[in-house]
Design an enzyme around this catalytic site. Structure first.
Site, PDB file in Angstrom:
ATOM      1  NE  ARG A  98      20.359  16.292  32.792  1.00 31.29           N
ATOM      2  CZ  ARG A  98      19.121  16.188  33.258  1.00 31.29           C
ATOM      3  NH1 ARG A  98      18.545  17.257  33.789  1.00 31.29           N
ATOM      4  NH2 ARG A  98      18.470  15.057  33.212  1.00 31.29           N
ATOM      5  CB  ILE A 160      18.723  21.040  26.454  1.00 35.16           C
ATOM      6  CG1 ILE A 160      17.752  20.105  27.178  1.00 35.16           C
ATOM      7  CG2 ILE A 160      18.329  22.506  26.684  1.00 35.16           C
ATOM      8  CD1 ILE A 160      16.326  20.179  26.695  1.00 35.16           C
ATOM      9  CE1 TYR A 250       2.179   7.731 -10.728  1.00 37.23           C
ATOM     10  CE2 TYR A 250       4.091   8.057 -12.133  1.00 37.23           C
ATOM     11  CZ  TYR A 250       2.999   7.294 -11.755  1.00 37.23           C
ATOM     12  OH  TYR A 250       2.716   6.122 -12.391  1.00 37.23           O
ATOM     13  CG  HIS A 311      -7.093  -0.145  -6.875  1.00 44.85           C
ATOM     14  ND1 HIS A 311      -6.042   0.604  -7.362  1.00 44.85           N
ATOM     15  CD2 HIS A 311      -7.631  -0.781  -7.950  1.00 44.85           C
ATOM     16  CE1 HIS A 311      -5.943   0.436  -8.671  1.00 44.85           C
ATOM     17  NE2 HIS A 311      -6.885  -0.398  -9.046  1.00 44.85           N
ATOM     18  CG  ASN A 453     -21.672   0.829   3.894  1.00 48.39           C
ATOM     19  OD1 ASN A 453     -21.535   1.019   5.081  1.00 48.39           O
ATOM     20  ND2 ASN A 453     -22.517   1.573   3.142  1.00 48.39           N
ATOM     21  NE  ARG A 555     -18.481   2.856  13.613  1.00 44.26           N
ATOM     22  CZ  ARG A 555     -19.161   3.989  13.507  1.00 44.26           C
ATOM     23  NH1 ARG A 555     -20.479   3.958  13.424  1.00 44.26           N
ATOM     24  NH2 ARG A 555     -18.537   5.153  13.490  1.00 44.26           N
ATOM     25  CG  HIS A 559     -14.839   6.217   6.216  1.00 43.09           C
ATOM     26  ND1 HIS A 559     -15.122   5.919   7.532  1.00 43.09           N
ATOM     27  CD2 HIS A 559     -16.016   6.151   5.539  1.00 43.09           C
ATOM     28  CE1 HIS A 559     -16.432   5.710   7.651  1.00 43.09           C
ATOM     29  NE2 HIS A 559     -16.978   5.847   6.459  1.00 43.09           N
TER      30      HIS A 559
END
Length: 559
Positions: A98, A160, A250, A311, A453, A555, A559
């Site tokens: 150490r 360390i 890209y 997509h 949705n 739910r 998004h």
């Protein structure tokens, strides 16, 4: 290259440039010397890939080697002359290693500014010798936790001394070259050969930047591990880091730059997959392939499952008696959108399924494995990428996702929520039939992977209409119904596929109109989270339409 004054300047006389030129040359020589000699190198690495060849190459160039522990042993076993760090520090290595490099003898040699009289005087007074090159890679903390090591083992693999040396050398990159990646050994040697055994400032800058990124990523792994261990979902400081896996042509569009980074998470998927064939994956390919594999993983391995993604949204998901059957059922949902899509399977790709998939243009196939017959068939499609993962990701595994926003970052735990039969609450007069219940659970699992949705029609454990990403839930329902009509025409049927189906909604119906739209499309049962202030109205409308409806209490906004 030195500073060159303009050849002509009408406003000021030529002599005014002399002191400016002298000062600029002095500054560049003192603080940003283009090249620095390499006389002594400190090598201390956990990953010894390329170490011996690098050590031999340095020795052949007259560089004195200094090392520690196992690195020193490996170099000596290869016949190289190596000085111990303790020869520099005049202090023994202790405490199980150490404490060995945390010493002024080492850090002074890395940090003192070359050419600075005060620094040089201090170095001479305290017998501090310069270290011109540092090669360090760190204790394998990321690999240790990826293997599921216990707490104490993980702690013991926190380096360390290594990060301290790396940061010191990187700060003083004007005089020291720091190497944290074995892939840079060749670049260092080439630079030395081009500069008479000296390193260029440009190389040292690049290596220093990489060094700080490495220690940042290392500390990020440690801090995130700690946060997970103590179940801190919102630590005061959140670090996210990765290792470059691929520079992409890209991003989402040709005018955007992009790269793919891995985080060290051993979760099976695009980051851990082996690409057997096909051209390089693009940004959109990677994003869509991840979405496809996460979706198909929802169904485990109990029954063959296939997901077709376009997509980042499913355009068809199905279970079947075989992968070939599941693929046919998934394709039937939206064969037009499936063109140029991504296909994910939850089992070994076989020849029969590969034959069917090769019938239309497909960008990527991802599966836990592929048999010889399948590989031979897919090999005929040279541009089709085939990715093998060795397993499925656990849909209930802990983890977090991150998304940048202006001036910040949104971090959340992964959506690991799963609705089971016991979680469902029947709220209508009519309860779902056994087949309806099976289809409802299937549809809701698919809904988790459709952009909100989201409305999903399903029948016989296959999607038959999907509406994604609309501002209105009614619009999503109408789009899904229209998709089912289009699919029916494509299949030569006179009745929309949604007739006799069930419907899933990723969030509650705020009004009864969305539910009634589903009933008009032919749905007979509904699954939705519930929780609207108008739940009673929606339930009453379902009863009036003769629908069975269950609430999940969970739910799946996406998004």
């Amino acid at each position: 290259m030195g500073f060159m004054p303009p050849a002509k300047r009408a406003i000021a006389p030529a002599f005014t440039y002399a002191p400016v030129l002298q000062r600029l040359v002095s500054l560049m020589t003192e603080h940003h010397s283009p090249i620095r000699p390499v006389r002594r190198a400190l090598l201390s690495v956990s990953d010894k890939t390329g170490l011996i060849d690098f050590g031999k190459a340095l020795a052949e160039r007259g560089v004195q080697l200094v090392s520690t522990g196992g690195t020193a042993k490996a170099l000596r076993d290869a016949g190289l002359e190596v000085a111990d760090v303790s020869d520099i520090t005049q202090f023994p290595e202790m405490m199980d290693g150490r404490v060995k490099t945390l010493h002024p003898g080492v850090h002074g040699g890395l940090l003192y500014v070359r050419g600075n009289a005060t620094h040089e005087e201090a170095a001479n007074k305290h017998n501090i010798v310069p270290i011109d090159l540092l090669a360090v890679n760190l204790y394998p903390f990321e690999e240790t936790i990826a293997k599921g090591a216990d707490y104490d083992t993980s702690i013991e693999n926190i380096d360390i001394g290594g990060p301290a040396m790396i940061r010191a050398a990187a700060k003083n990159h004007d005089g020291v070259a720091v190497v944290v990646d074995a892939s840079d050994y060749g670049a260092v040697l080439a630079d030395m050969d081009a500069n008479d055994n000296k390193t260029s400032f440009k190389l040292r800058q690049r290596l220093a930047a990489k060094a700080y990124a490495r220690t940042a990523a290392y500390d990020a792994a440690i801090s995130n591990w700690f946060a997970n261990e103590i179940e801190d979902d919102a630590p005061t400081y959140r670090a996210v880091a990765g290792t470059l896996a691929q520079t992409l042509r890209y991003g989402e569009n040709p005018h955007q730059n992009a790269a793919f980074y891995t985080t060290g998470d051993n979760r099976p998927g695009v980051a851990t997959a082996t690409q057997l064939q096909g051209k390089e994956l693009s940004y959109n390919n990677l994003n869509d392939t991840d979405a496809a594999f996460e979706c198909v993983a929802e169904f485990g391995t109990e029954q063959p499952a296939v997901a077709i993604i376009k997509h980042a949204n499913p355009c068809g998901v199905a279970l079947g008696g075989s992968l070939a059957e599941a693929y046919e059922k998934a394709l039937r949902c939206d064969p037009v959108s499936a063109f140029g899509g991504i296909i994910a399977l939850n089992g070994t790709l076989d020849g029969a399924t590969a034959e069917k998939i090769s019938g239309i243009f497909t960008e990527v196939i991802i599966a836990p494995d592929a048999d010889d017959a399948a590989r031979e068939i897919i090999a005929k499609k040279k541009n089709l990428r085939l990715l093998i993962t060795g397993g499925l990701p656990d849909p209930e595994a802990k983890g977090f996702t991150a998304k940048t926003v202006a001036g910040g970052m949104l971090v959340q735990s992964r959506d690991a929520g799963r609705v089971m039969p016991a979680d469902l609450k029947v709220v209508t007069k009519r309860a779902p039939s056994e087949q309806e219940m099976s289809d409802l659970l299937f549809a809701f699992r698919v809904a988790k992977h459709v952009k909100s949705n989201a409305i999903i029609y399903a029948k016989d454990n296959a999607t038959v209409g999907i509406g994604a990403g609309q501002m209105s839930r009614v619009d999503s329902s109408r789009i899904a119904a229209r998709k089912s009509e289009d699919a029916a025409r494509e299949a030569g049927l006179t009745e929309a596929l949604a007739k006799g189906s069930v419907v899933a909604s990723d969030a509650f119906f705020p009004f009864a109109d969305g539910l009634l739209s589903a009933a008009e499309a032919g749905a007979t049962a509904v699954i939705q989270p519930g929780g609207s202030i108008r739940d009673d109205e929606v339930i009453a409308a379902a009863d009036e339409a003769g629908l069975a409806m269950v609430l999940t209490g969970m739910r799946h906004f996406r998004h």
